[in-house]
Design an enzyme around this catalytic site. Sequence first.
Site, PDB file in Angstrom:
ATOM      1  N   TYR A  85       0.812  -1.224   0.000  1.00  0.00           N
ATOM      2  CA  TYR A  85       0.000   0.000   0.000  1.00  0.00           C
ATOM      3  C   TYR A  85       0.847   1.276   0.000  1.00  0.00           C
ATOM      4  O   TYR A  85       0.697   2.129  -0.870  1.00  0.00           O
ATOM      5  CB  TYR A  85      -0.932  -0.007   1.212  1.00  0.00           C
ATOM      6  CG  TYR A  85      -1.831   1.202   1.299  1.00  0.00           C
ATOM      7  CD1 TYR A  85      -2.890   1.367   0.409  1.00  0.00           C
ATOM      8  CD2 TYR A  85      -1.621   2.181   2.260  1.00  0.00           C
ATOM      9  CE1 TYR A  85      -3.717   2.481   0.476  1.00  0.00           C
ATOM     10  CE2 TYR A  85      -2.439   3.305   2.341  1.00  0.00           C
ATOM     11  CZ  TYR A  85      -3.487   3.446   1.449  1.00  0.00           C
ATOM     12  OH  TYR A  85      -4.303   4.545   1.519  1.00  0.00           O
ATOM     13  N   THR A 125      21.359 -32.218  58.881  1.00  0.00           N
ATOM     14  CA  THR A 125      22.420 -32.651  57.971  1.00  0.00           C
ATOM     15  C   THR A 125      22.301 -32.011  56.587  1.00  0.00           C
ATOM     16  O   THR A 125      23.094 -32.328  55.699  1.00  0.00           O
ATOM     17  CB  THR A 125      22.408 -34.182  57.827  1.00  0.00           C
ATOM     18  OG1 THR A 125      21.098 -34.611  57.429  1.00  0.00           O
ATOM     19  CG2 THR A 125      22.793 -34.846  59.140  1.00  0.00           C
TER      20      THR A 125
END
Length: 668
Positions: A210, A403
């Site tokens: 366009y 732990t």
Amino acid sequence: MAGNAYSDEVLGTTNWLKDKSNQEVFSFVFKNEDVQLNGKNIGWNSYRKELQEEELKSLQRGAETTWDQSEDMEWESSVDELTKKQVFIFDSLVKKCLFEVLSTKNIAPSDVTWFVQHEWGKDQGWHCHVLIGGKNFSQAQGKWWRRQLNVYWSRWLVTACSVQLSPAERIKLREIAEDQEWVTLLTYKHKQTKKDYTKCVCFGNMVAYYFLTKKKICTSPPRDGGYFLSSDSGWKTNFLKEGERHLVSKLYTDDMRPETVETTVTTAQETKRGRIQTKKEVSIKTTLKELVHKRVTSPEDWMMMQPDSYIEMMAQPGGENLLKNTLEICTLTLARTKTAFDLILEKAETSKLTNFLLADTRTCRIFAFHGWNYIKVCHAICCVLNRQGGKRNTVLFHGPASTGKSIIAQAIAQAVGNVGCYNAANVNFPFNDCTNKNLIWVEEAGNFGQQVNQFKAICSGQTIRIDQKGKGSKQIEPTPVIMTTNENITVVKIGCEERPEHTQPIRDRMLNIHLTHTLPGDFGLVDKNEWPMICAWLVKNGYQSTMASYCAKWGKVPDWTENWAEPKVTTEINSVGSTNSPSPKSTPLSQNYALTPSDLEDLALEPWSTPSTPVVGTVKTPNTGETGSTACQEAQRSPTWSEIEEDLRACFSSEHWKSDSEQLPNLD
């Protein structure tokens, strides 16, 4: 298309438009109307007042440069200077409006694709086409953009108006511009609701088909329609001449033309049944894409990271159910398309890998306290998180309290994000929270009891169906499990009866990581960025998270009795090459002498200093008094004075030793 037939500008513009051929953008038109206020005529060219802001002046100079560079040297343009100046001012005002709206949305101009072209129409006169879009744009935002641009456009037009107007007339001019919508948006009308909705266009197609086909205006006043000048975010069309623009349009059309055109016949009944998405559906889909992109997995994350969309949905009828269903789709998408390892790895800051030391992480220090090869352990965990462990689909951290079991599991779960938790208190529906998740976390697991068969199925990565409270049954896809416990979960008791037939199947499903070294009270938590960096380090150094890679590196698939200490890791914590390593001088520590012989105190000699970091397996474990393995104690125990004396006697002859002994000072 021959590469030598066209200029680099033409080819570059064509390729740029092809890359953006399917990018959806908004289409706006800026314009003005002839206005008469108290006998004062204000036309399209009545906005030539000198601009005061430096940014507007810079934009105006850019428009002037674009005009000069895009003029064809073969013929001279007859557009007068007043018309040129008016177009330059309009160009700077239009771009100023765009930048101000982008700043309100906190969108960087570099993240946006835009195209601006000033044109003249036979009926409409001057007008400006604007295409703009990006990754942060959605169809639902189109009307909001039009309102904001309309406000800014009317304000800047009043500022640039060269007609002497009173304050009241300026306010009236601005009201006219806003009420008549001098900024319009391309929309379409819904067939059923009869309402206007934003219509997005494809950027590349719109520009090539366009805008680039129009003729340049070269007369003043313009006799025919055409364009004055154009510009874009990629600086591709700014300096193209009219012939080059037409050539780009032709090349783009030829390249984008499909080779074969399929024709389909749609009956009137099919057209009637055709369904058009509502505005609400489009908004939900846009929100869902953003939630998946930002890894939102909980309502709290949604409130913090996307508060606007959360409030928008909450305000709708049935908002709570809409929020719940949208979030469920998001978690389902993550669970089906990503693994837990993928979610962890994408959070890694790869730029920091150069200075990253795996041995200095808290996770690897915990493993090194046990004398393990921490690379091997981390590699095995990553394989399970990547669903590559086969039937061994569960990582089990077990051992005494304090732990490091829970802090490692917590760091992994936090890095994954989409995690479901097992609820032992809910006897009937313990896995209610574990559907559509990338990881299942079982904290402080105990006796499985009557749920042992369901546990075995989930821990082995099978697809099973579970019951949910207030709902029907739901399917759980293969999901990695991470489990911590202080108990022996391989011993299953149902009532008062022990069921040994479950022991071996449970072991076959677990990656056994038995932690026994009690951590000091000031050890701290695992950093949230630690596991992403561990995963990135493994991938960078060739430890892929697949079982094939694991077997190639370590020889076999890990089992319940896996020896994590073999093979030995090449660089240990506090060794040469680590950031915490001592200076490489000759000390008892460098000779594997961990403690000072007690005999030296009797000789009144200066004792050896105790190293800050104990050698693994030689110093008693804090709080428990347990020592390391017998093999480690024998290999690294401290030498006695008698053993040192024997070594010295072996190094010197008896005569030399006797003469040297006579010269020793009296220590008493």
